[in-house]
Design a protein around this motif. Sequence first.
Motif, PDB file in Angstrom:
ATOM      1  N   TRP A   4     103.241  30.014 -46.785  1.00  8.28           N
ATOM      2  CA  TRP A   4     104.504  30.353 -46.105  1.00  8.28           C
ATOM      3  C   TRP A   4     105.687  30.131 -47.048  1.00  8.28           C
ATOM      4  O   TRP A   4     106.575  30.960 -47.159  1.00  8.28           O
ATOM      5  N   SER A   5     105.667  28.985 -47.681  1.00  6.00           N
ATOM      6  CA  SER A   5     106.802  28.588 -48.512  1.00  6.00           C
ATOM      7  C   SER A   5     106.991  29.519 -49.705  1.00  6.00           C
ATOM      8  O   SER A   5     108.086  30.012 -49.958  1.00  6.00           O
ATOM      9  N   VAL A   6     105.915  29.778 -50.436  1.00  4.17           N
ATOM     10  CA  VAL A   6     106.057  30.586 -51.653  1.00  4.17           C
ATOM     11  C   VAL A   6     106.369  32.045 -51.312  1.00  4.17           C
ATOM     12  O   VAL A   6     107.099  32.723 -52.047  1.00  4.17           O
ATOM     13  N   ASN A   7     105.840  32.538 -50.177  1.00  2.00           N
ATOM     14  CA  ASN A   7     106.102  33.932 -49.794  1.00  2.00           C
ATOM     15  C   ASN A   7     107.532  34.129 -49.282  1.00  2.00           C
ATOM     16  O   ASN A   7     108.161  35.150 -49.543  1.00  2.00           O
ATOM     17  N   SER A   8     108.030  33.156 -48.522  1.00  2.00           N
ATOM     18  CA  SER A   8     109.343  33.312 -47.895  1.00  2.00           C
ATOM     19  C   SER A   8     110.471  32.714 -48.725  1.00  2.00           C
ATOM     20  O   SER A   8     111.534  33.314 -48.866  1.00  2.00           O
ATOM     21  N   LEU A   9     110.244  31.526 -49.286  1.00  2.00           N
ATOM     22  CA  LEU A   9     111.296  30.858 -50.060  1.00  2.00           C
ATOM     23  C   LEU A   9     111.175  31.147 -51.551  1.00  2.00           C
ATOM     24  O   LEU A   9     112.158  31.027 -52.280  1.00  2.00           O
ATOM     25  N   GLY A  10     109.960  31.462 -51.973  1.00  2.00           N
ATOM     26  CA  GLY A  10     109.761  31.763 -53.391  1.00  2.00           C
ATOM     27  C   GLY A  10     109.234  30.592 -54.187  1.00  2.00           C
ATOM     28  O   GLY A  10     108.902  30.739 -55.359  1.00  2.00           O
ATOM     29  N   TYR A  11     109.138  29.409 -53.591  1.00  2.00           N
ATOM     30  CA  TYR A  11     108.728  28.196 -54.303  1.00  2.00           C
ATOM     31  C   TYR A  11     108.078  27.236 -53.309  1.00  2.00           C
ATOM     32  O   TYR A  11     108.154  27.429 -52.090  1.00  2.00           O
ATOM     33  N   ILE A  12     107.466  26.196 -53.858  1.00  2.63           N
ATOM     34  CA  ILE A  12     106.904  25.122 -53.021  1.00  2.63           C
ATOM     35  C   ILE A  12     107.532  23.808 -53.481  1.00  2.63           C
ATOM     36  O   ILE A  12     107.515  23.486 -54.671  1.00  2.63           O
ATOM     37  N   MET A  13     108.056  23.049 -52.532  1.00  2.00           N
ATOM     38  CA  MET A  13     108.526  21.696 -52.824  1.00  2.00           C
ATOM     39  C   MET A  13     107.688  20.730 -51.997  1.00  2.00           C
ATOM     40  O   MET A  13     107.763  20.719 -50.765  1.00  2.00           O
ATOM     41  N   LYS A  14     106.890  19.948 -52.680  1.00  2.00           N
ATOM     42  CA  LYS A  14     106.040  18.991 -51.982  1.00  2.00           C
ATOM     43  C   LYS A  14     106.898  17.962 -51.247  1.00  2.00           C
ATOM     44  O   LYS A  14     107.968  17.577 -51.748  1.00  2.00           O
ATOM     45  N   PRO A  15     106.448  17.502 -50.095  1.00  2.00           N
ATOM     46  CA  PRO A  15     107.237  16.537 -49.311  1.00  2.00           C
ATOM     47  C   PRO A  15     107.672  15.309 -50.098  1.00  2.00           C
ATOM     48  O   PRO A  15     108.777  14.804 -49.907  1.00  2.00           O
ATOM     49  N   GLN A  16     106.824  14.821 -50.999  1.00  5.80           N
ATOM     50  CA  GLN A  16     107.184  13.615 -51.761  1.00  5.80           C
ATOM     51  C   GLN A  16     108.385  13.851 -52.658  1.00  5.80           C
ATOM     52  O   GLN A  16     109.061  12.896 -53.065  1.00  5.80           O
ATOM     53  N   TYR A  17     108.693  15.140 -52.950  1.00  5.90           N
ATOM     54  CA  TYR A  17     109.808  15.464 -53.834  1.00  5.90           C
ATOM     55  C   TYR A  17     111.035  15.984 -53.079  1.00  5.90           C
ATOM     56  O   TYR A  17     111.984  16.458 -53.695  1.00  5.90           O
ATOM     57  N   LEU A  18     110.972  15.933 -51.746  1.00  3.12           N
ATOM     58  CA  LEU A  18     112.165  16.281 -50.971  1.00  3.12           C
ATOM     59  C   LEU A  18     113.303  15.353 -51.392  1.00  3.12           C
ATOM     60  O   LEU A  18     113.079  14.176 -51.683  1.00  3.12           O
ATOM     61  N   TYR A  19     114.506  15.885 -51.400  1.00  2.00           N
ATOM     62  CA  TYR A  19     115.648  15.116 -51.918  1.00  2.00           C
ATOM     63  C   TYR A  19     115.810  13.780 -51.201  1.00  2.00           C
ATOM     64  O   TYR A  19     116.016  12.734 -51.835  1.00  2.00           O
ATOM     65  N   ARG A  20     115.694  13.802 -49.883  1.00  2.00           N
ATOM     66  CA  ARG A  20     115.902  12.553 -49.141  1.00  2.00           C
ATOM     67  C   ARG A  20     114.825  11.526 -49.477  1.00  2.00           C
ATOM     68  O   ARG A  20     115.080  10.307 -49.457  1.00  2.00           O
ATOM     69  N   ASN A  21     113.609  11.983 -49.830  1.00  2.00           N
ATOM     70  CA  ASN A  21     112.554  11.040 -50.212  1.00  2.00           C
ATOM     71  C   ASN A  21     112.803  10.462 -51.600  1.00  2.00           C
ATOM     72  O   ASN A  21     112.479   9.299 -51.866  1.00  2.00           O
ATOM     73  N   LEU A  22     113.378  11.271 -52.480  1.00  2.00           N
ATOM     74  CA  LEU A  22     113.761  10.746 -53.802  1.00  2.00           C
ATOM     75  C   LEU A  22     114.887   9.722 -53.656  1.00  2.00           C
ATOM     76  O   LEU A  22     114.903   8.691 -54.346  1.00  2.00           O
ATOM     77  N   ILE A  23     115.837  10.006 -52.771  1.00  2.00           N
ATOM     78  CA  ILE A  23     116.930   9.056 -52.510  1.00  2.00           C
ATOM     79  C   ILE A  23     116.379   7.754 -51.923  1.00  2.00           C
ATOM     80  O   ILE A  23     116.832   6.654 -52.272  1.00  2.00           O
ATOM     81  N   ASP A  24     115.391   7.908 -51.072  1.00  2.00           N
ATOM     82  CA  ASP A  24     114.777   6.710 -50.486  1.00  2.00           C
ATOM     83  C   ASP A  24     114.145   5.854 -51.587  1.00  2.00           C
ATOM     84  O   ASP A  24     114.258   4.608 -51.573  1.00  2.00           O
ATOM     85  N   LYS A  25     113.508   6.494 -52.559  1.00  2.00           N
ATOM     86  CA  LYS A  25     112.929   5.749 -53.678  1.00  2.00           C
ATOM     87  C   LYS A  25     114.015   5.074 -54.514  1.00  2.00           C
ATOM     88  O   LYS A  25     113.839   3.956 -55.003  1.00  2.00           O
ATOM     89  N   ILE A  26     115.152   5.796 -54.672  1.00  2.00           N
ATOM     90  CA  ILE A  26     116.271   5.205 -55.418  1.00  2.00           C
ATOM     91  C   ILE A  26     116.756   3.946 -54.709  1.00  2.00           C
ATOM     92  O   ILE A  26     116.983   2.901 -55.340  1.00  2.00           O
ATOM     93  N   ASN A  27     116.892   4.040 -53.397  1.00  2.00           N
ATOM     94  CA  ASN A  27     117.367   2.887 -52.616  1.00  2.00           C
ATOM     95  C   ASN A  27     116.396   1.711 -52.678  1.00  2.00           C
ATOM     96  O   ASN A  27     116.805   0.549 -52.616  1.00  2.00           O
ATOM     97  N   LYS A  28     115.098   2.028 -52.812  1.00  2.00           N
ATOM     98  CA  LYS A  28     114.083   0.971 -52.886  1.00  2.00           C
ATOM     99  C   LYS A  28     113.831   0.539 -54.337  1.00  2.00           C
ATOM    100  O   LYS A  28     112.950  -0.295 -54.586  1.00  2.00           O
ATOM    101  N   ARG A  29     114.599   1.135 -55.264  1.00  2.00           N
ATOM    102  CA  ARG A  29     114.508   0.812 -56.689  1.00  2.00           C
ATOM    103  C   ARG A  29     113.101   1.070 -57.240  1.00  2.00           C
ATOM    104  O   ARG A  29     112.626   0.370 -58.154  1.00  2.00           O
ATOM    105  N   SER A  30     112.455   2.118 -56.706  1.00  2.00           N
ATOM    106  CA  SER A  30     111.136   2.504 -57.214  1.00  2.00           C
ATOM    107  C   SER A  30     111.169   3.890 -57.859  1.00  2.00           C
ATOM    108  O   SER A  30     110.125   4.469 -58.161  1.00  2.00           O
ATOM    109  N   PHE A  31     112.385   4.421 -58.039  1.00  2.00           N
ATOM    110  CA  PHE A  31     112.562   5.771 -58.578  1.00  2.00           C
ATOM    111  C   PHE A  31     112.661   5.718 -60.105  1.00  2.00           C
ATOM    112  O   PHE A  31     113.241   4.783 -60.671  1.00  2.00           O
ATOM    113  N   SER A  32     112.115   6.732 -60.742  1.00  2.00           N
ATOM    114  CA  SER A  32     112.277   6.926 -62.182  1.00  2.00           C
ATOM    115  C   SER A  32     112.742   8.349 -62.434  1.00  2.00           C
ATOM    116  O   SER A  32     112.387   9.266 -61.687  1.00  2.00           O
TER     117      SER A  32
END
Length: 528
Positions: free
Chosen positions: A82-110
């Motif tokens: 669905w994602s690649v056909n309609s949006l043109g790309y796939i973004m895995k849930p772990q790489y959603l922006y809010r999940n990256l921000i959550d890692k930043i807040n938990k100081r586990s982001f690189s």
Amino acid sequence: MTEKNTYQSQANELSNKLWAIANDLRGNMDSSKFKNYILGIIFYRYLSERTESYMNDLLKNDGITYEEAYADEKFRSTVEKWSVNSLGYIMKPQYLYRNLIDKINKRSFSVEDFEKAISELTGSTMGQESEPDFTGLFNDMKLQDPDLGDAVSERTELISKVMSRIADIDFMLNESQFDVLGTAYMILIGLFASDAGKKGGEFFTPTGPSKLCAILATIGLDEAKTVGDCTCGSASMLLEVKKHLSSGKVGHFYGQENNASTYNLARMNMLMHDIEYQRFDIYKGDTLKNDCYGDVKMTVQVCNPPYSLKWSADKSFEEDPRYSGAGKLAPKSHADFAFLEHMIYHMDPDDGRIAVLLPHGVLFRGGAEEVIRKYIVKDLNKLDAVIGLPANLFHGTSIPVCLLVLKSKRNGNSGNILFIDASKEFTPGKNQNTLEDKHIEKIVNAYKERKDIDKFCHVALMEEIEENGYNMNIPRYVDTFEPEPEIDLNEVAAEIRKLQAEIKDIDAQLKPYFDELGLDFPFGEEGK
């Protein structure tokens, strides 16, 4: 609140927040580089939120979220398709922006997490129809650049700070009237103009001239099959055209841009305005050398090409169908007519329209340009209107420019051309003048009504233009001369006599003081 006030409010808020972000980076690199990180992160956040919105809407009847569906192996391949056909790309849930921000807040982001997220996103487009629209989109955001820090930890700290600040901004992404990336780009250029250099603004046409071009090119159109801009910059003018079609429908957008960073920005901008990847083609390359459009004919074309650009004018271009009609090539020192000829070649013969911003020199310069001008006006008879705009409207140049409107079908006006002198239609600004809605409305109304207005516009018959040797300089057709008020010489003489009497009286009062001091009196008859 009016549209203008809403836009200004949004721009001011964005400016303040971008300033804070820029200050985190400016000690490390100049703005011509760090704007790429800011814009790239804004765009990544948009793709993330677009993914969640699209997926959650599709899955709402299933009662599960995108993250839950992706975690289930039975659903994963389906949601990826669905994602690649309609949006043109796939973004895995772990790489959603809010999940990256959550890692930043938990100081586990690189910063390496972000690198991997971008790599997997662009990798998901490989071999797909969307690949050309996503290839290299994030190339300017070099996350291993030593300017961000020599160590991974230093780069992580800086990028984390920027990502967190961007997470706090409400970009109002659902409001298509607000060009987030284009506006952010110009704000960053403006905040650090000394770093970016005067050339920084050439990739973004200010709102007023862009809006005027879009309106004039779409008058009477409900929709457009094709819309193009052969020097599209950030794609702001392409997006402006869509706003002024009564249905807002465009079959396909075409653009070409030679600057690599701005080419990426244009593609980002199209996607951020919900233009599906299947409905636009933005090409990287020099328009004059390499025509990426092929045989495509455009309903609407808008353009603000680089003024008086030098080009090769190589003899081989005489065989190029875009330039061969006039029998002369645009001179090496001024490629303005080469851009215009390119646009004319790609006009839809049934109802093609062009609105292009060019320097005034195209209206009157001689030599090869005179030959090309006569060819366009007399032989092709596509020039519909010539509009002179105020000085100092554009970033990086203070010169006044003209706006040319061309049409495939002149709709009964083939025997004349409309000239408008709008050089006084602006609101003065400290660094730049502004073409506001009231000025645009006056110009557009004059264009629609096509009647002479004293000192503003004139409908010139072709015979009049021929008599002027196809010199299209606006003052030849629109007389804006303001006569000086008549001077009453008797009144002036009386004023002089009065002043002379006053001087004589003052001299008489001063002379005793000079005598008392034993000084020669330097004024009046006595001092001669």
